[in-house]
Design an enzyme around this catalytic site. Structure first.
Site, PDB file in Angstrom:
ATOM      1  N   SER A  71       0.835  -1.216   0.000  1.00  0.00           N
ATOM      2  CA  SER A  71       0.000   0.000   0.000  1.00  0.00           C
ATOM      3  C   SER A  71       0.865   1.259   0.000  1.00  0.00           C
ATOM      4  O   SER A  71       0.495   2.263  -0.627  1.00  0.00           O
ATOM      5  CB  SER A  71      -0.985  -0.002   1.177  1.00  0.00           C
ATOM      6  OG  SER A  71      -0.317   0.192   2.397  1.00  0.00           O
ATOM      7  N   LEU A 123      19.133  -6.054   6.193  1.00  0.00           N
ATOM      8  CA  LEU A 123      20.157  -5.864   5.168  1.00  0.00           C
ATOM      9  C   LEU A 123      21.541  -5.872   5.806  1.00  0.00           C
ATOM     10  O   LEU A 123      21.735  -5.331   6.899  1.00  0.00           O
ATOM     11  CB  LEU A 123      19.902  -4.539   4.449  1.00  0.00           C
ATOM     12  CG  LEU A 123      18.575  -4.507   3.685  1.00  0.00           C
ATOM     13  CD1 LEU A 123      18.223  -3.081   3.261  1.00  0.00           C
ATOM     14  CD2 LEU A 123      18.626  -5.430   2.468  1.00  0.00           C
ATOM     15  N   HIS A 159       9.065   3.417   8.757  1.00  0.00           N
ATOM     16  CA  HIS A 159       8.913   2.590   9.953  1.00  0.00           C
ATOM     17  C   HIS A 159       7.629   3.019  10.672  1.00  0.00           C
ATOM     18  O   HIS A 159       7.413   4.218  10.873  1.00  0.00           O
ATOM     19  CB  HIS A 159      10.127   2.784  10.874  1.00  0.00           C
ATOM     20  CG  HIS A 159      10.049   1.952  12.113  1.00  0.00           C
ATOM     21  ND1 HIS A 159      10.228   0.579  12.094  1.00  0.00           N
ATOM     22  CD2 HIS A 159       9.771   2.285  13.397  1.00  0.00           C
ATOM     23  CE1 HIS A 159      10.080   0.112  13.322  1.00  0.00           C
ATOM     24  NE2 HIS A 159       9.801   1.119  14.126  1.00  0.00           N
TER      25      HIS A 159
HETATM   26  C1  GRF Z   1       3.922  -0.565   6.800  1.00  0.00           C
HETATM   27  O1  GRF Z   1       3.255  -0.415   8.010  1.00  0.00           O
HETATM   28  C2  GRF Z   1       5.348  -0.108   6.923  1.00  0.00           C
HETATM   29  O2  GRF Z   1       5.515   0.949   7.793  1.00  0.00           O
HETATM   30  C3  GRF Z   1       6.025  -1.342   7.481  1.00  0.00           C
HETATM   31  O3  GRF Z   1       5.401  -2.419   6.844  1.00  0.00           O
HETATM   32  C4  GRF Z   1       4.080  -2.043   6.442  1.00  0.00           C
HETATM   33  C5  GRF Z   1       3.982  -2.268   4.970  1.00  0.00           C
HETATM   34  O4  GRF Z   1       2.684  -2.074   4.474  1.00  0.00           O
HETATM   35  N1  GRF Z   1       7.441  -1.257   7.302  1.00  0.00           N
HETATM   36  P1  GRF Z   1       2.434  -1.975   2.905  1.00  0.00           P
HETATM   37  O5  GRF Z   1       3.019  -3.237   2.277  1.00  0.00           O
HETATM   38  O6  GRF Z   1       3.096  -0.740   2.400  1.00  0.00           O
HETATM   39  O7  GRF Z   1       0.946  -1.935   2.751  1.00  0.00           O
END
Ligand code: GRF
Length: 217
Positions: A18, A99, A115
């Site tokens: 997303s 990583l 994050h």
């Molecule tokens: C998000 O909450 C991001 O902050 C974390 O993983 C989730 C990924 O969600 N690192 P999406 O795949 O972007 O919907």
């Protein structure tokens, strides 16, 4: 923007994508200083790869499971894919692999991550559960440069949400996700435009002392 040329951006995901989609949407604006040139994943089955492909983007998967414990071999192949696509800026959007210093070094100063917490609080996993357990009244999301230590790089943008009495981890995650979708495009725009400079753990933005305001949501 640098001489009118858009910066070439690669996005790495592991799941639904997303955040990736919010960046794809933002990059459709003619004056956006970056173009997304490839979306990659360590999971061939990641839903976001399908979404990116439907949107007409080049996608690739480097399946980490095929490399066993050899993280660097996995990363060398990942790195090769990114270079094949002439990626200049690397955006991690829910990319769930740690990583190695080698990979981080290749992309030092050119790799950003989002994050789901207000760093430096709640590094690592299960941020929403932990925010509820700790009883914080404000939670949120952070976009930062990636350094060798996890969730510790210079902070580019942050967005905050209130923690409400009836919150569950899922309800809080959904509120934070809206903020993520707002701040990630703003942060990428700032970095791709070349106005962002790293100074120790701090990020400085060229031109205006007020410019940084747009990086707080
Ligand atoms: C998000 O909450 C991001 O902050 C974390 O993983 C989730 C990924 O969600 N690192 P999406 O795949 O972007 O919907």
């Amino acid at each position: 923007m640098n001489n009118g040329a858009k910066r070439r951006v690669g996005i790495l995901i592991s799941g639904r994508g997303s955040n990736m989609l919010s960046l794809i949407e933002a990059a459709k604006a003619p004056d956006f200083p970056a173009q997304i040139v490839a979306v990659g994943s360590n999971k061939p089955e990641a839903k976001g790869l399908e979404t990116a492909s439907k949107e007409g983007f080049a996608t690739f998967a480097v399946d980490h499971k095929l490399y066993g414990k050899d993280r660097e071999a996995f990363e060398r192949d990942l790195d090769a894919k990114l270079r094949e696509n002439n990626v200049e800026l690397l955006v991690l959007a829910g990319f769930l692999r740690l990583l190695t210093p080698w990979f981080v070094h290749q992309w030092q100063g050119r790799m950003i991550n989002i994050h789901p917490a207000l760093l430096p609080s709640f590094t690592g996993l299960h941020t929403h559960e932990r925010a509820l357990t700790e009883g914080v009244r404000i939670h949120g999301a952070t976009v930062h440069f990636v350094t060798a230590e996890m969730d510790v790089g210079p902070i580019i943008a942050q967005g905050a949400v209130p923690v409400l009495d009836g919150d569950t981890p899922d309800a809080l995650a959904a509120r934070v996700l809206e903020v993520e979708h707002r701040i990630y495009p703003i942060a990428l725009e700032a970095v791709a435009s070349g106005k962002v400079h790293i100074s120790g753990l701090r990020v400085k933005i060229d031109n205006s002392e007020h410019e940084g305001d747009s990086l707080i949501a």
